[in-house]
Design a protein around this motif. Structure first.
Motif, mmCIF file in Angstrom:
data_model
loop_
_atom_site.group_PDB
_atom_site.id
_atom_site.type_symbol
_atom_site.label_atom_id
_atom_site.label_comp_id
_atom_site.label_asym_id
_atom_site.label_seq_id
_atom_site.Cartn_x
_atom_site.Cartn_y
_atom_site.Cartn_z
ATOM 1 N N ASN A 12 -77.196 -75.494 15.370
ATOM 2 C CA ASN A 12 -77.035 -76.295 16.576
ATOM 3 C C ASN A 12 -76.601 -77.711 16.235
ATOM 4 O O ASN A 12 -77.171 -78.346 15.345
ATOM 5 N N LEU A 13 -75.582 -78.178 16.934
ATOM 6 C CA LEU A 13 -75.175 -79.573 16.850
ATOM 7 C C LEU A 13 -75.712 -80.262 18.097
ATOM 8 O O LEU A 13 -75.369 -79.888 19.222
ATOM 9 N N VAL A 14 -76.580 -81.249 17.888
ATOM 10 C CA VAL A 14 -77.252 -81.921 19.000
ATOM 11 C C VAL A 14 -76.844 -83.387 19.023
ATOM 12 O O VAL A 14 -76.901 -84.074 17.999
ATOM 13 N N ILE A 15 -76.422 -83.853 20.189
ATOM 14 C CA ILE A 15 -76.060 -85.255 20.382
ATOM 15 C C ILE A 15 -77.036 -85.838 21.393
ATOM 16 O O ILE A 15 -77.021 -85.469 22.575
ATOM 17 N N ARG A 16 -77.901 -86.731 20.935
ATOM 18 C CA ARG A 16 -78.938 -87.306 21.800
ATOM 19 C C ARG A 16 -78.561 -88.727 22.197
ATOM 20 O O ARG A 16 -77.962 -89.475 21.412
ATOM 21 N N PHE A 17 -78.950 -89.108 23.399
ATOM 22 C CA PHE A 17 -78.721 -90.462 23.904
ATOM 23 C C PHE A 17 -80.066 -91.125 24.168
ATOM 24 O O PHE A 17 -81.019 -90.473 24.615
ATOM 25 N N SER A 18 -80.137 -92.436 23.914
ATOM 26 C CA SER A 18 -81.406 -93.149 24.058
ATOM 27 C C SER A 18 -81.808 -93.311 25.522
ATOM 28 O O SER A 18 -82.968 -93.574 25.831
ATOM 29 N N SER A 19 -80.863 -93.153 26.420
ATOM 30 C CA SER A 19 -81.159 -93.174 27.861
ATOM 31 C C SER A 19 -80.199 -92.207 28.547
ATOM 32 O O SER A 19 -79.228 -91.739 27.944
ATOM 33 N N ARG A 20 -80.450 -91.902 29.792
ATOM 34 C CA ARG A 20 -79.587 -90.964 30.517
ATOM 35 C C ARG A 20 -78.209 -91.594 30.733
ATOM 36 O O ARG A 20 -78.090 -92.783 31.054
ATOM 37 N N VAL A 21 -77.175 -90.779 30.540
ATOM 38 C CA VAL A 21 -75.801 -91.255 30.649
ATOM 39 C C VAL A 21 -75.027 -90.343 31.590
ATOM 40 O O VAL A 21 -75.410 -89.198 31.846
ATOM 41 N N LYS A 22 -73.910 -90.855 32.093
ATOM 42 C CA LYS A 22 -73.066 -90.052 32.976
ATOM 43 C C LYS A 22 -72.134 -89.196 32.137
ATOM 44 O O LYS A 22 -71.520 -89.673 31.179
#
Length: 351
Positions: A12-22
């Motif tokens: 799995n390649l996972v891209i996480r964001f520190s806050s919700r994004v559009k």
């Protein structure tokens, strides 16, 4: 990029964001326009035939990812993902992709194969909804250009491929700075998106641009060329013919001048088959119009370069005979390869 974390977790390649994004995507799970805190590219076997939504739901739960995760599937190796970053106006554009080409297709060609090109674009600058759509189109254009310039061919028709039949793409905006209305190639951010996606896909393809590879994609193998050459032999075939032929053939195909002429023939066939060669109608091309001499001149150039006058004479012989695979080829490539085979056979007998 600040606020973005890229992880590999098994398949799995996972891209996480520190806050919700559009995010705007055509992902099979949570696709469309929405807010998200995570993107998932989940690897499945090439034989995968389950419902994408069910598979991704299970993967998201197993990885304990948030419910707003936007999910993608691929049969390509996620461990071989490529990444490219470009800065514009002090802000970053990040592209990531995984590339699988066993399902490469041209426009209008369909397949249910799960090998795919999944592309993820993260734009630090704020993009409004209009710009997100624009950015999505820009990324698709860049991917198609990379495929065209690398001469990737459809696995069904051998025509130029623009992607696979199951490609998916997501564009994310982190919402920093003044909102932009446009993200096409005429804009700085669009240019950065195009460059990053182009380089990312080009790197992900990770294929040799050898003329042998490109011929194989058109259904022409070195063994097939030998079979054609063998059929043109008059009388008893010499000992070790295949070994000697392959040695001379590979030697010819290691020369950039020969490769350039063969590549020119392949490109001319692509152009002429779409009616793009000036003053040559498609109907004339497909009938191998006698008014066209350029195909013969390419053949003569190859034959003469490899084996001189004898090469040209043997090119003429194989061009009339057109044994096996040589009779299946389009106008320009058939003369190029008749010349290659004929001249190579001269070198075999001279050696």
């Amino acid at each position: 990029m600040d606020g973005v974390r890229v992880e590999l977790i098994e398949d799995n390649l996972v891209i996480r964001f520190s806050s919700r994004v559009k995010c705007l995507s055509y992902a099979p799970y949570n696709g469309g326009l929405r807010e998200t805190s995570c993107l998932l590219n989940h690897q499945v076997p090439k034989s995968f035939r389950k419902k994408p939504e069910t598979e991704l739901q299970s993967a998201i739960e197993e990885l304990a990812l948030p419910s707003d995760t936007v999910g993608f599937l691929t049969a390509a190796s996620v461990k071989n993902y490529s990444q490219k970053s470009v800065r514009v106006n002090g802000k970053e554009v990040l592209a990531l992709c995984t590339v699988g080409l066993s399902n490469a297709r041209g426009v209008g060609e369909s397949s249910e194969n799960s090998s795919t090109i999944n592309t993820f674009v993260v734009v630090e600058q704020t993009l409004n909804e209009q710009a997100l759509v624009n950015a999505l189109a820009t990324a698709v254009e860049a991917k198609a250009l990379a495929m065209f310039l690398l001469d990737v061919r459809s696995v069904t028709s051998s025509k130029p491929a623009v992607g696979t039949s199951t490609d998916a793409l997501a564009v994310v905006t982190l919402g920093r700075g003044k909102a932009l209305r446009y993200a096409g190639s005429a804009t700085k951010v669009g240019s950065a998106i195009g460059k990053s996606v182009f380089e990312c896909v080009k790197s992900g393809v990770a294929r040799e641009a050898s003329v042998v590879t490109r011929l194989c994609e058109r259904g022409v193998t070195l063994d097939a060329l030998f079979e054609a050459a063998k059929e043109g032999v008059v009388g008893k075939r010499p000992k070790g013919l295949k070994k000697r032929f392959m040695r001379e053939l590979k030697n010819a195909l290691s020369d950039p001048n020969v490769c350039a002429l063969i590549c020119a023939a392949m490109r001319l066939d692509d152009e002429a088959s779409e009616g793009l060669v000036p003053n040559l109608k498609k109907s004339e091309y497909f009938k191998d119009s006698p008014k066209m001499l350029a195909d013969e001149q390419i053949g003569e150039a190859i034959a003469s370069y490899i084996a001189g006058t004898k090469g040209v004479n043997n090119f003429r012989y194989y061009d009339m005979l057109k044994p096996r695979v040589l009779r299946t080829l389009p106008m320009f490539l058939d003369d190029a390869l008749c010349a290659l085979v004929g001249a190579t056979m001269v070198r075999v007998y001279e050696s």
